[in-house]
Design a protein around this motif. Sequence first.
Motif, short mmCIF file in Angstrom:
data_model
loop_
_atom_site.label_atom_id
_atom_site.label_comp_id
_atom_site.label_asym_id
_atom_site.label_seq_id
_atom_site.Cartn_x
_atom_site.Cartn_y
_atom_site.Cartn_z
N LEU A 78 46.49 34.44 40.58
CA LEU A 78 45.07 34.29 40.92
C LEU A 78 44.80 33.10 41.85
CD1 LEU A 78 43.57 35.09 37.42
CD2 LEU A 78 43.41 36.52 39.47
N ILE A 103 45.04 40.43 42.36
CA ILE A 103 44.12 40.46 41.23
C ILE A 103 44.53 41.56 40.25
CG2 ILE A 103 41.73 40.94 40.50
CD1 ILE A 103 40.85 39.77 43.24
N TYR A 163 43.63 33.90 45.39
CA TYR A 163 42.24 34.37 45.34
C TYR A 163 41.30 33.18 45.32
CZ TYR A 163 38.27 37.16 43.43
OH TYR A 163 37.06 37.77 43.20
N ILE A 216 36.70 32.56 38.98
CA ILE A 216 38.14 32.61 39.24
C ILE A 216 38.83 31.46 38.50
CG2 ILE A 216 39.97 32.59 40.98
CD1 ILE A 216 37.73 33.58 42.98
#
Length: 160
Positions: free
Chosen positions: A135, A59, A138, A117
């Motif tokens: 990302l 991140i 994540y 996200i």
Amino acid sequence: MKPTIIIPVIVATVAALCVAALGATVTDLGPWYQGLAKPAWNPPDVVFPMGWTLIYALITVAGITAWRAARTAAQAEWVIGLFALNGFLNISWSILFFRFQRPDWAFYEVIALWLSIVAMIVFCGRFSKSAAALLVPYLVWVGFAAALNWSVVQLNAPFG
């Protein structure tokens, strides 16, 4: 080193460390959590801090990459805003799940976290494919966490 290069690194790193520290502070793996019924596919507790460490590193790099790649000040501000919103939602999930002991509320909140996200990936992907790609783990991690959260709700409801 120029301030325009180092400032995003400092800000993103400090922000990620603050979110991680706050999330860890409100996470309580004590008797209440240990007493919850969990699905057979629940990973051992030791996996979560290792996973989150990697995720926070990704991140941070994604935030720095997106901020540097932003073509305008407005894009850079949106990057900061989206990452800040995501950090808030990340901490909020931990508060709902562990402090309020409401996995049911946390499940609905994790949907907002997951969508934030997606928003970061879509927005950053317009000008930085690498930030968007960073990302994706994540997104997968939070998707797994949401499925686990839902299973905990199903196995333990009602709450409150």
